[in-house]
Design an enzyme around this catalytic site. Sequence first.
Site, PDB file in Angstrom:
ATOM      1  N   HIS A 259       0.851  -1.198   0.000  1.00 22.46           N
ATOM      2  CA  HIS A 259       0.000   0.000   0.000  1.00 22.46           C
ATOM      3  C   HIS A 259       0.883   1.242   0.000  1.00 22.46           C
ATOM      4  CE1 HIS A 259      -2.864   3.043   1.211  1.00 22.46           C
ATOM      5  NE2 HIS A 259      -3.826   2.197   0.880  1.00 22.46           N
TER       6      HIS A 259
ATOM      7  N   ASP B 108      -6.863   8.778  -5.716  1.00 23.04           N
ATOM      8  CA  ASP B 108      -7.156   9.613  -4.543  1.00 23.04           C
ATOM      9  C   ASP B 108      -6.021  10.635  -4.427  1.00 23.04           C
ATOM     10  OD1 ASP B 108      -7.272  10.694  -1.958  1.00 23.04           O
ATOM     11  OD2 ASP B 108      -7.889   8.812  -1.021  1.00 23.04           O
TER      12      ASP B 108
ATOM     13  N   ARG C 247      -3.209   1.241  -3.982  1.00 20.65           N
ATOM     14  CA  ARG C 247      -2.918  -0.190  -4.133  1.00 20.65           C
ATOM     15  C   ARG C 247      -3.636  -0.710  -5.357  1.00 20.65           C
ATOM     16  NH1 ARG C 247      -6.690  -2.906   0.542  1.00 20.65           N
ATOM     17  NH2 ARG C 247      -7.791  -1.006   1.113  1.00 20.65           N
TER      18      ARG C 247
ATOM     19  N   CYS D 128      -4.630  12.155  -2.043  1.00 20.16           N
ATOM     20  CA  CYS D 128      -3.609  12.050  -0.989  1.00 20.16           C
ATOM     21  C   CYS D 128      -2.447  11.151  -1.413  1.00 20.16           C
ATOM     22  CB  CYS D 128      -4.195  11.592   0.341  1.00 20.16           C
ATOM     23  SG  CYS D 128      -4.834   9.918   0.333  1.00 20.16           S
ATOM     24  N   TYR D 129      -2.703  10.243  -2.376  1.00 20.05           N
ATOM     25  CA  TYR D 129      -1.603   9.381  -2.834  1.00 20.05           C
ATOM     26  C   TYR D 129      -0.607  10.145  -3.708  1.00 20.05           C
ATOM     27  CZ  TYR D 129      -4.481   5.740  -0.864  1.00 20.05           C
ATOM     28  OH  TYR D 129      -5.235   4.985   0.013  1.00 20.05           O
TER      29      TYR D 129
ATOM     30  N   ASP E 267      -9.871  14.450  -2.135  1.00 14.09           N
ATOM     31  CA  ASP E 267      -9.548  13.133  -2.698  1.00 14.09           C
ATOM     32  C   ASP E 267      -9.835  13.116  -4.203  1.00 14.09           C
ATOM     33  OD1 ASP E 267     -10.319  10.555  -3.639  1.00 14.09           O
ATOM     34  OD2 ASP E 267     -11.117   9.880  -1.734  1.00 14.09           O
TER      35      ASP E 267
ATOM     36  N   LYS F 208      -7.483  -0.256  -6.839  1.00 13.98           N
ATOM     37  CA  LYS F 208      -8.260   0.681  -6.038  1.00 13.98           C
ATOM     38  C   LYS F 208      -8.323   2.028  -6.772  1.00 13.98           C
ATOM     39  CE  LYS F 208      -9.984  -0.218  -2.764  1.00 13.98           C
ATOM     40  NZ  LYS F 208     -10.048  -0.423  -1.326  1.00 13.98           N
TER      41      LYS F 208
ATOM     42  N   HIS G  18      -6.345  15.904   3.286  1.00 13.91           N
ATOM     43  CA  HIS G  18      -6.143  15.961   1.827  1.00 13.91           C
ATOM     44  C   HIS G  18      -5.548  17.294   1.400  1.00 13.91           C
ATOM     45  CE1 HIS G  18      -8.678  12.337   1.894  1.00 13.91           C
ATOM     46  NE2 HIS G  18      -7.953  12.021   0.838  1.00 13.91           N
TER      47      HIS G  18
ATOM     48  N   ASP H  75     -10.728  18.346   3.110  1.00 14.15           N
ATOM     49  CA  ASP H  75     -10.442  18.204   4.542  1.00 14.15           C
ATOM     50  C   ASP H  75      -8.980  18.561   4.768  1.00 14.15           C
ATOM     51  OD1 ASP H  75      -8.792  15.802   4.195  1.00 14.15           O
ATOM     52  OD2 ASP H  75     -10.657  14.803   3.700  1.00 14.15           O
TER      53      ASP H  75
END
Length: 437
Positions: free
Chosen positions: A259, A313, A307, A315-316, A358, A310, A368, A365
């Site tokens: 992850h 997003d 991952r 934040c990745y 995201d 999925k 993020h 938020d």
Amino acid sequence: MSNSKKKSDWYKTVLGSRRIVEEMVVKSETQSSQLDTLEIMLSSKGSQFQKVMTLTTEQQIKVEDDIRQVYESILDGGQLPTLKKVQHLSFVKYFLETNLPAGFIALDASHTWMIFWLVNSLLLLGGKIDQDMSSKISENILSYLNEDGGFGGGAGLISHVVSSYAAVMALFLSNDPNVLAKIDRQKTYEWLLSLKLEDGSFCMYKGGEVDTRAVYCALVIASILDILTPELVDNTAEWLGRCQTFEGGFGGVPGDEAHGGYSFCAVAALSILGPPQEIITKHCDLKNLVKWSVNRQYQLEGGMNGRTNKLVDGCYSHWVGGIFPFLELATQCDLLDRAALKNYILICCQEENGGLRDKPGKRPDFYHTNYVLCGLSLCQHETKYDPALTTETLGASAFAYRVERIKDPQEDPVNFVEPLHPIFGIPMDTVLKNRKL
Ligand SMILES: CC(C)=CCC/C(C)=C/CC/C(C)=C/COP(=O)(O)OP(=O)(O)O
Ligand SMILES: [Zn+2]
């Protein structure tokens, strides 16, 4: 990007399954227009996921459809959004200066985190911390410092290593050069040592769970407080190496699924222990890590998932994107499609009224906002490792980085965010100014 890096044959082999992306990178480099990159993203041949329908594939198709629509609307209008700096700054300042609404009770164990995310975002956006804010940050954070030398995540909570990481980083960022001296470093050292297990890993709190996040947080704290010793990190690099999975990324513990969050923690923690080009090769399979990491960046979305199979997003952009400076140093190859990631961030992750998110449809938020901004910084900079800046001392390599802005005459200066330290995830400037206690 610098001409010194070449797309070697090896790079092509590793990216064999992603030829479209590679062409996209080459094209975007030669044309250096983000709108062109967008067109290429939209003209890619559609999703291979459509062949097998599961709940996961349905969600993926829905996200692709939403994002395709957003991109098409931009192409129709011909205008790429710029960074809404004023709105993001006012979002961050508002929450730093106002009492939080009642709903935030759910985050009562995350006070140190909330302060860290907001202060870091403020600084990445070029904001400043005045005397008043500086004292409020230190007063608040120091109120969570426990007798044992660790910080709880909020009032009355036991010491926890990830809350302590956020606390130490918030103090470090607080623009008060004397504040870290208020921590009893010997006590903090002993507390960290009490969390250490024989196999080299760390637990979150006494008797708590073990994972690569705990290792990263413990090593960052030790590094910033200058209390890193061979005893504290005995077997740690070996344990981190055991967390790499057959896919190439890292799980939280040996045997877990790879992850992005755990992978960033593992690679950044290793890079506290030595130069990335040496330590990564020594303790993990670099080619497999490169293969896994490049496959996190989606063709259509341009952003990253955490991952396999999925969703993208924002934040990745940090958790996965943040692995790339180390990989690019270790391979001397351009591996990240910065233009595509920047498109995803500017077009899909910005809330009109401030704050980052995201993906389209999600609310912004603090978490993020911080990590998407970290990702944007990554798109605008190139990381160098300067052996002349290091010494033989354990942990000194964490301070041997220089981060340079990639020259792009077409870049609107309003999009600029501050350069980021690749290990600590905070502005370089803070690290350079406050390195010594
Ligand atoms: C320093 C520190 C504390 C780092 C945190 C690193 C981090 C973000 C870890 C992620 C952990 C995890 C299993 C997320 C999966 O969530 P999910 O299933 O909701 O998300 P996904 O579908 O995107 O995998
Ligand atoms: Zn996220």
